[in-house]
Design a protein around this motif. Structure first.
Motif, short mmCIF file in Angstrom:
data_model
loop_
_atom_site.label_atom_id
_atom_site.label_comp_id
_atom_site.label_asym_id
_atom_site.label_seq_id
_atom_site.Cartn_x
_atom_site.Cartn_y
_atom_site.Cartn_z
N GLY A 75 1.12 -8.49 -9.08
CA GLY A 75 2.30 -8.65 -9.92
C GLY A 75 3.11 -9.86 -9.52
N PRO A 76 4.03 -10.28 -10.37
CA PRO A 76 4.84 -11.45 -10.07
C PRO A 76 5.60 -11.31 -8.75
CG PRO A 76 5.16 -10.74 -12.34
CD PRO A 76 4.38 -9.66 -11.66
N VAL A 77 5.78 -12.43 -8.08
CA VAL A 77 6.54 -12.45 -6.84
C VAL A 77 8.02 -12.38 -7.18
CG1 VAL A 77 7.03 -13.71 -4.72
CG2 VAL A 77 4.75 -13.86 -5.76
N PRO A 133 20.86 -2.76 -3.21
CA PRO A 133 21.14 -3.92 -2.37
C PRO A 133 19.95 -4.24 -1.48
CG PRO A 133 22.19 -1.98 -1.45
CD PRO A 133 21.57 -1.55 -2.74
N LEU A 134 19.95 -5.44 -0.95
CA LEU A 134 18.87 -5.92 -0.07
C LEU A 134 19.47 -6.24 1.30
CD1 LEU A 134 17.15 -8.24 -2.70
CD2 LEU A 134 16.31 -6.01 -1.91
N PRO A 135 19.56 -5.24 2.18
CA PRO A 135 20.22 -5.47 3.46
C PRO A 135 19.40 -6.28 4.45
CG PRO A 135 19.36 -3.25 3.38
CD PRO A 135 19.14 -3.84 2.02
N ASP A 136 18.07 -6.28 4.27
CA ASP A 136 17.19 -6.90 5.26
C ASP A 136 16.42 -8.06 4.66
OD1 ASP A 136 17.87 -4.84 7.07
OD2 ASP A 136 16.34 -3.54 6.19
N ALA A 137 16.29 -9.13 5.43
CA ALA A 137 15.38 -10.21 5.06
C ALA A 137 13.97 -9.82 5.47
CB ALA A 137 15.79 -11.51 5.76
N GLY A 138 12.98 -10.38 4.78
CA GLY A 138 11.60 -10.11 5.18
C GLY A 138 10.64 -10.09 4.02
N THR A 139 9.40 -9.76 4.35
CA THR A 139 8.30 -9.69 3.39
C THR A 139 8.05 -8.22 3.06
OG1 THR A 139 7.33 -11.70 4.32
CG2 THR A 139 5.92 -10.33 2.95
N ARG A 154 -6.32 0.04 -9.39
CA ARG A 154 -6.59 -0.74 -10.60
C ARG A 154 -5.73 -2.00 -10.69
NH1 ARG A 154 -9.99 1.50 -14.24
NH2 ARG A 154 -10.45 3.73 -14.05
N GLY A 155 -4.87 -2.23 -9.66
CA GLY A 155 -4.21 -3.53 -9.60
C GLY A 155 -2.70 -3.54 -9.50
N LEU A 156 -2.04 -2.39 -9.61
CA LEU A 156 -0.58 -2.40 -9.67
C LEU A 156 0.04 -2.56 -8.28
CD1 LEU A 156 0.09 0.32 -12.39
CD2 LEU A 156 0.54 -2.13 -12.56
N ALA A 157 0.45 -3.76 -7.97
CA ALA A 157 1.17 -4.08 -6.73
C ALA A 157 1.68 -5.50 -6.85
CB ALA A 157 0.27 -3.93 -5.50
N GLY A 158 2.75 -5.79 -6.13
CA GLY A 158 3.29 -7.15 -6.11
C GLY A 158 4.19 -7.33 -4.91
N ALA A 159 4.49 -8.57 -4.59
CA ALA A 159 5.28 -8.90 -3.40
C ALA A 159 6.75 -9.05 -3.75
CB ALA A 159 4.77 -10.18 -2.76
N LEU A 160 7.58 -8.64 -2.82
CA LEU A 160 9.03 -8.83 -2.88
C LEU A 160 9.44 -9.55 -1.61
CD1 LEU A 160 11.96 -8.42 -3.78
CD2 LEU A 160 11.81 -6.06 -2.94
N ILE A 161 9.95 -10.77 -1.75
CA ILE A 161 10.35 -11.58 -0.61
C ILE A 161 11.86 -11.70 -0.60
CG2 ILE A 161 10.27 -13.89 0.41
CD1 ILE A 161 7.43 -14.15 -0.69
N ASP A 173 6.00 -22.45 2.81
CA ASP A 173 6.13 -21.00 2.88
C ASP A 173 5.07 -20.44 1.93
OD1 ASP A 173 6.88 -18.29 2.54
OD2 ASP A 173 8.96 -18.75 3.04
N VAL A 174 4.02 -19.81 2.47
CA VAL A 174 2.83 -19.43 1.70
C VAL A 174 2.67 -17.92 1.76
CG1 VAL A 174 0.32 -19.64 1.53
CG2 VAL A 174 1.71 -21.63 2.16
N LEU A 175 2.32 -17.33 0.64
CA LEU A 175 2.11 -15.89 0.53
C LEU A 175 0.64 -15.60 0.27
CD1 LEU A 175 3.13 -12.92 0.13
CD2 LEU A 175 3.47 -13.51 -2.28
N TRP A 176 0.07 -14.71 1.07
CA TRP A 176 -1.28 -14.20 0.82
C TRP A 176 -1.18 -12.69 0.61
CZ3 TRP A 176 -4.96 -16.56 5.11
CH2 TRP A 176 -5.07 -17.96 4.89
N VAL A 177 -1.46 -12.25 -0.60
CA VAL A 177 -1.55 -10.82 -0.90
C VAL A 177 -3.02 -10.44 -0.81
CG1 VAL A 177 -1.11 -9.00 -2.59
CG2 VAL A 177 0.49 -10.91 -2.38
N LEU A 178 -3.34 -9.58 0.14
CA LEU A 178 -4.72 -9.18 0.40
C LEU A 178 -5.03 -7.91 -0.37
CD1 LEU A 178 -4.59 -9.50 4.31
CD2 LEU A 178 -4.83 -11.33 2.62
N GLY A 179 -6.21 -7.83 -0.96
CA GLY A 179 -6.58 -6.64 -1.71
C GLY A 179 -8.08 -6.50 -1.77
N ASP A 180 -8.52 -5.41 -2.36
CA ASP A 180 -9.95 -5.25 -2.63
C ASP A 180 -10.13 -4.31 -3.80
OD1 ASP A 180 -9.54 -2.73 -1.51
OD2 ASP A 180 -11.32 -2.82 -0.25
#
Length: 473
Positions: A75-77, A133-139, A154-161, A173-180
């Protein structure tokens, strides 16, 4: 129809992953505005969960019918800054119920996205708005908690930075989302979700490994002397990764989004169970024109080259790099170990384990009780009831023959010991991997009221008994 030849790590030598395209994950259009009187910024986004055809494998092979957010896989970052407030409008265009869980975020209980525990599932054609709210920084990342073994499969996941107010100085600053994925020869996703073999063994491990939603065919291009912040997210339903950057010595600077003393990974490999994340500082110290393997050897009999780093012929950007500084800490409450409540949590079941007393259709138990994932709305009592503000130490005992990444919603915890030995970094995590027959002690302050899921993040294990709840009130 052409046969998909990238169906397993041992058959994937031609798919040495990585590409300049790694930096072009779809960015969700976000709208920011001032919110309230605290100076926080409101960041708004829209996610639509729906089937879509995506090019999961190389373009000479068929596209794959997957379940996606906004037609993208992953999903979109979503990006925001620490202290912002996130509002996400979720629309369900699937033919079944869904939710969105914001993994690792310390948020109000009503926004946690757990069906029948914190909300009613989002019906087909309906929508729900999450705001917190977003109290913490991180990946961090997001995924469904409704029939998640199939919806994530089936594919439903995405990153929140969530960016630091003052991020570290890096060149990229590079993101690698690992999956299978478990694919058929025509690149379609194989059925058979929720079978007892996957439930009772290692989970649904796929036969096609992906990076940012693609079985990769190109190398990841770098330049000598550059410094990269590499954010790793394991979004797989069951696969464990152990990435070894051969010829390089990355620094681990954050785990599960939370800063840690910069250190080299133990035994040279970054090990990530499902739902775990790591932020690395990767210095490109090799010679221009050289190339180097990133090796995944968690399953020794299926070890393979996950990625190749390809250096350009350009001269180095710089000759040396200093040790990276520690990232600023997140505002977490330090547990009072002397005054803490102490409890033991026992994980049992699975093949080659004791499954006596576990009801039909279940394979695992937490303290002798097998709970499903809550998909059918069946109620269950919390494993623990903790007073708000109370410190707690849990001894987690894995009495099974399998790995279990244990995730606690709504909180972060320190890992104090493993098999009775103090941990070196006392790292803050939200998901701790237990090896077979391993014990670990974790400590946290129960400072977030509500009913919080506590479960294995091998999603088949979660759905077949290895799930419980901790009530904070």
């Amino acid at each position: 129809m052409k046969r998909v030849i990238a169906r397993g790590p041992t058959a994937r030598r031609r798919f040495l992953a990585g590409a300049a395209g790694l930096s072009v994950l779809p960015l969700l259009p976000l709208r920011g505005s001032a919110a309230g009187t605290t100076g926080e910024k409101l960041v708004e986004a829209r996610l639509v969960a729906a089937p879509a055809r995506v090019q999961l494998v190389p373009s000479e092979y068929p596209a794959t019918e997957a379940w996606t957010y906004n037609g993208a896989l992953p999903g979109p970052v979503l990006r925001a800054r620490q202290g912002d407030r996130l509002r996400v409008h979720v629309e369900n265009a699937l033919a079944e119920q869904t939710t969105v869980h914001w993994h690792g975020i310390r948020l109000p209980n009503a926004m946690d996205g757990v069906p029948f525990i914190t909300q009613r599932p989002i019906e087909p054609g309906a929508s729900f708005t999450y705001e917190f709210p977003l109290p913490d920084a991180g990946t961090f990342f997001y995924h469904p908690h409704q029939r998640s073994y199939e919806q994530v499969g089936r594919g439903l996941a995405g990153a929140l930075i969530v960016e630091e107010r003052t991020p570290p100085e890096v060149d990229r600053d590079v993101l690698w989302v690992l999956g299978d994925y478990r694919l058929n020869a025509d690149a379609s996703i194989r059925g058979g979700f929720g079978n007892f073999m996957d439930f009772s063994h290692a989970g649904r491990i796929g036969n096609s490994v992906t990076l940012n939603g693609r079985v990769q065919t190109e190398r990841f291009r770098v330049r000598a002397g550059e410094r990269i912040r590499l954010r790793l997210v394991n979004a797989a339903a069951a696969r464990v990764f152990a990435l070894e950057f051969r010829g390089h010595s990355p620094w681990v600077v954050a785990l599960d989004g939370h800063p840690v003393e910069p250190h080299r990974p133990a035994n040279g490999a970054v090990v990530l169970g499902p739902a775990m994340r790591a932020d690395l500082i990767l210095d490109m110290t090799a010679s221009p024109g050289s190339h180097h393997a990133v090796h995944d050897g968690f399953y020794p009999r299926q070890a393979y080259v996950f990625m190749e780093l390809q250096y350009s012929d350009e001269p180095p950007l710089r000759s040396t790099q200093a040790e990276p500084p520690r990232l600023p800490p997140n505002p977490l409450s330090e547990p009072d170990l002397a005054a803490a409540e102490r409890h033991r949590v026992l994980f049992t079941g699975g093949m080659m384990g004791d499954m006596r007393g576990i009801q039909r259709g279940m394979a695992w138990a937490v303290n002798g009780i097998a709970n499903g994932c809550g998909d059918n709305g069946a109620p269950f009592e919390p494993m623990l009831v903790l007073r708000k503000g109370r410190s707690c130490v849990l001894e987690l005992a894995n009495e099974t023959a399998w790995h279990h990444p244990i995730h606690f919603h709504g909180h972060a915890f320190r890992v104090l010991t493993r098999n009775g030995r103090p941990t070196r970094h006392r790292e803050w995590l939200d998901t701790v991997m237990l090896e077979p027959r391993e014990r670990a002690e974790i400590a946290f302050v129960a400072d977030n009221p509500g009913d919080w899921m506590f479960h294995c993040h091998v999603l088949e294990h979660q759905s077949s008994g290895m799930m419980s709840c901790i009530r904070v009130g």
